[in-house]
Design a protein around this motif. Structure first.
Motif, PDB file in Angstrom:
ATOM      1  N   SER A  62     -13.450  -1.668  17.404  1.00 48.98           N
ATOM      2  CA  SER A  62     -13.265  -0.220  17.294  1.00 48.98           C
ATOM      3  C   SER A  62     -14.552   0.461  16.852  1.00 48.98           C
ATOM      4  O   SER A  62     -14.881   1.560  17.323  1.00 48.98           O
ATOM      5  CB  SER A  62     -12.155   0.093  16.287  1.00 48.98           C
ATOM      6  OG  SER A  62     -10.924  -0.457  16.683  1.00 48.98           O
ATOM      7  N   ASP A  95      -3.083   1.360  16.834  1.00 49.72           N
ATOM      8  CA  ASP A  95      -2.887   0.058  17.462  1.00 49.72           C
ATOM      9  C   ASP A  95      -1.543  -0.516  17.003  1.00 49.72           C
ATOM     10  O   ASP A  95      -1.447  -1.122  15.937  1.00 49.72           O
ATOM     11  CB  ASP A  95      -4.040  -0.864  17.041  1.00 49.72           C
ATOM     12  CG  ASP A  95      -4.290  -1.981  18.031  1.00 49.72           C
ATOM     13  OD1 ASP A  95      -3.502  -2.106  18.981  1.00 49.72           O
ATOM     14  OD2 ASP A  95      -5.275  -2.720  17.853  1.00 49.72           O
ATOM     15  N   VAL A 151      -7.931   5.571  16.434  1.00 51.39           N
ATOM     16  CA  VAL A 151      -7.239   4.419  17.010  1.00 51.39           C
ATOM     17  C   VAL A 151      -5.853   4.306  16.377  1.00 51.39           C
ATOM     18  O   VAL A 151      -5.707   4.401  15.151  1.00 51.39           O
ATOM     19  CB  VAL A 151      -8.009   3.105  16.746  1.00 51.39           C
ATOM     20  CG1 VAL A 151      -7.199   1.900  17.253  1.00 51.39           C
ATOM     21  CG2 VAL A 151      -9.381   3.137  17.400  1.00 51.39           C
ATOM     22  N   LYS A 186      -1.560  -6.836  16.694  1.00 50.07           N
ATOM     23  CA  LYS A 186      -1.678  -5.525  17.315  1.00 50.07           C
ATOM     24  C   LYS A 186      -1.831  -5.648  18.832  1.00 50.07           C
ATOM     25  O   LYS A 186      -2.247  -6.681  19.349  1.00 50.07           O
ATOM     26  CB  LYS A 186      -2.872  -4.774  16.736  1.00 50.07           C
ATOM     27  CG  LYS A 186      -2.548  -3.959  15.507  1.00 50.07           C
ATOM     28  CD  LYS A 186      -2.398  -4.819  14.272  1.00 50.07           C
ATOM     29  CE  LYS A 186      -3.742  -5.317  13.774  1.00 50.07           C
ATOM     30  NZ  LYS A 186      -3.609  -6.155  12.548  1.00 50.07           N
ATOM     31  N   GLU A 187      -1.506  -4.561  19.505  1.00 50.04           N
ATOM     32  CA  GLU A 187      -1.588  -4.538  20.962  1.00 50.04           C
ATOM     33  C   GLU A 187      -2.960  -4.974  21.469  1.00 50.04           C
ATOM     34  O   GLU A 187      -3.072  -5.820  22.368  1.00 50.04           O
ATOM     35  CB  GLU A 187      -1.280  -3.133  21.486  1.00 50.04           C
ATOM     36  CG  GLU A 187      -1.414  -3.013  22.995  1.00 50.04           C
ATOM     37  CD  GLU A 187      -1.303  -1.599  23.508  1.00 50.04           C
ATOM     38  OE1 GLU A 187      -1.187  -1.432  24.729  1.00 50.04           O
ATOM     39  OE2 GLU A 187      -1.336  -0.662  22.682  1.00 50.04           O
ATOM     40  N   SER A 188      -4.030  -4.401  20.891  1.00 48.16           N
ATOM     41  CA  SER A 188      -5.377  -4.692  21.389  1.00 48.16           C
ATOM     42  C   SER A 188      -5.756  -6.158  21.226  1.00 48.16           C
ATOM     43  O   SER A 188      -6.620  -6.664  21.941  1.00 48.16           O
ATOM     44  CB  SER A 188      -6.407  -3.810  20.668  1.00 48.16           C
ATOM     45  OG  SER A 188      -6.488  -4.145  19.294  1.00 48.16           O
TER      46      SER A 188
END
Length: 315
Positions: A52, A126, A124, A205-207
């Motif tokens: 990030s 996430d 962000v 987390k998604e990322s």
């Protein structure tokens, strides 16, 4: 000299002094920044927070020069401590990661006060995702509920204060289960443990799971989000299965509280203007960043409400 003349001289002096102060202020504003800004990241290189930071560095490269400094340890708190030890001249920023900076008991250990720093904005969001091994017997949320009742059932997370740890605790309370929490120092270690079957499940987390999902190494059971995910839209939402827990990692930039206001105002303006430009979304996709901009006031309101939710669902 008469009193009237003295008063006139004093008035002229004060007006001149005011004008000079305005001149100095304008000069300071025009000259800032004169060098790169340090962006302190309390997590190691390659992790979600560091990615990030590098995304933000690229986005802002034509507006500000950001020098990323990684100081990992205690789930971001060592980086926060280092940041607070630096000068308040506007050349030191910190990438905060909620809930780590607010929830950890280690804040007391380091004598860190929430009022010592001020959030400028976040960019962000996430969301957390519940995942299992691709070959696991757990195919859906119903299976997870049943399997998680086993006395030796394990959930991987990233340690006290991390959003996945908090989600694991909230989920356990909601399901009335007593899993074993297995802490990892990085998302890559957790994914490896899950892929080799060393743990039954994990929350990340998604990322952090995009590549593993695309490479068919893990299965996503549900997302702790109120809306479809940015990159993994097919993952079912908890709210649709009676598990309305909504949390993830919100990342943004903070500065020392007593930094001169003209610096804080300048930074808010330059970041906001750049982050609202159309090409930022495409850059976010390049970095697998779930981009979502909020100004400081909205971030603080979100955190205020989320802290209440955390307390109500854990304690």
């Amino acid at each position: 000299m008469s009193i009237k003349k003295i008063l006139i001289v004093i008035l002229i002096f004060l007006i001149g002094l005011l004008g000079y102060n305005r001149y100095l202020y304008k000069k300071k504003v025009q000259n800032y920044p004169q060098k790169p800004l340090n962006l302190i990241v309390g997590f190691k290189k390659g992790g979600g927070t560091d990615i990030s930071a590098n995304f933000l560095k690229e986005v802002m490269k034509n507006n500000l020069t950001l020098n990323i400094i990684n100081i990992p340890g205690d789930n971001g708190i060592l980086g926060l401590k280092k940041f607070l030890e630096e000068d308040n001249d506007g050349y030191n920023l910190v990438l905060f990661n909620y809930p780590s900076f607010y929830y950890l008991n280690e804040l007391k250990k380091y004598n860190i006060n929430r009022e010592d720093y001020e959030i400028l904005f976040s960019y962000v969001y996430d969301p957390g995702v519940l995942i299992v091994n691709k070959n696991s017997d757990i195919k859906n949320y119903k299976d997870f509920i049943e399997k998680s009742k086993n006395f030796d059932f394990t959930i991987g997370e990233n340690g006290i204060g991390a959003s996945d740890y908090i989600l694991a605790k909230m989920l356990a309370k909601k399901l009335k289960i007593l899993p074993k929490y297995i802490s990892f120092s990085s998302s890559s270690q957790m994914l490896e443990a899950l892929e080799y079957g060393y743990i039954d499940s994990a929350i990340l987390k998604e990322s952090e799971i995009i590549d593993s999902i695309k490479n068919d190494k893990i299965r996503a059971i549900m997302a702790f989000s109120n809306k479809k995910l940015t990159f993994l839209e097919d993952i079912p939402l908890g709210k649709d299965m009676g598990c309305n827990l909504n949390m993830g990692s919100i990342r943004g930039i903070a500065i020392k509280k007593n930094t001169p206001f003209y610096i804080k105002n300048y930074l808010r303006k330059v970041f906001k203007e750049r982050l609202e430009e159309d090409d930022v979304i495409e850059l976010a996709k390049k970095y697998n960043i779930p981009f979502y901009y909020l100004d400081g006031e909205k971030v603080n309101k979100y955190i205020e409400n989320k802290n209440i939710e955390i307390n109500n669902n854990i304690f």
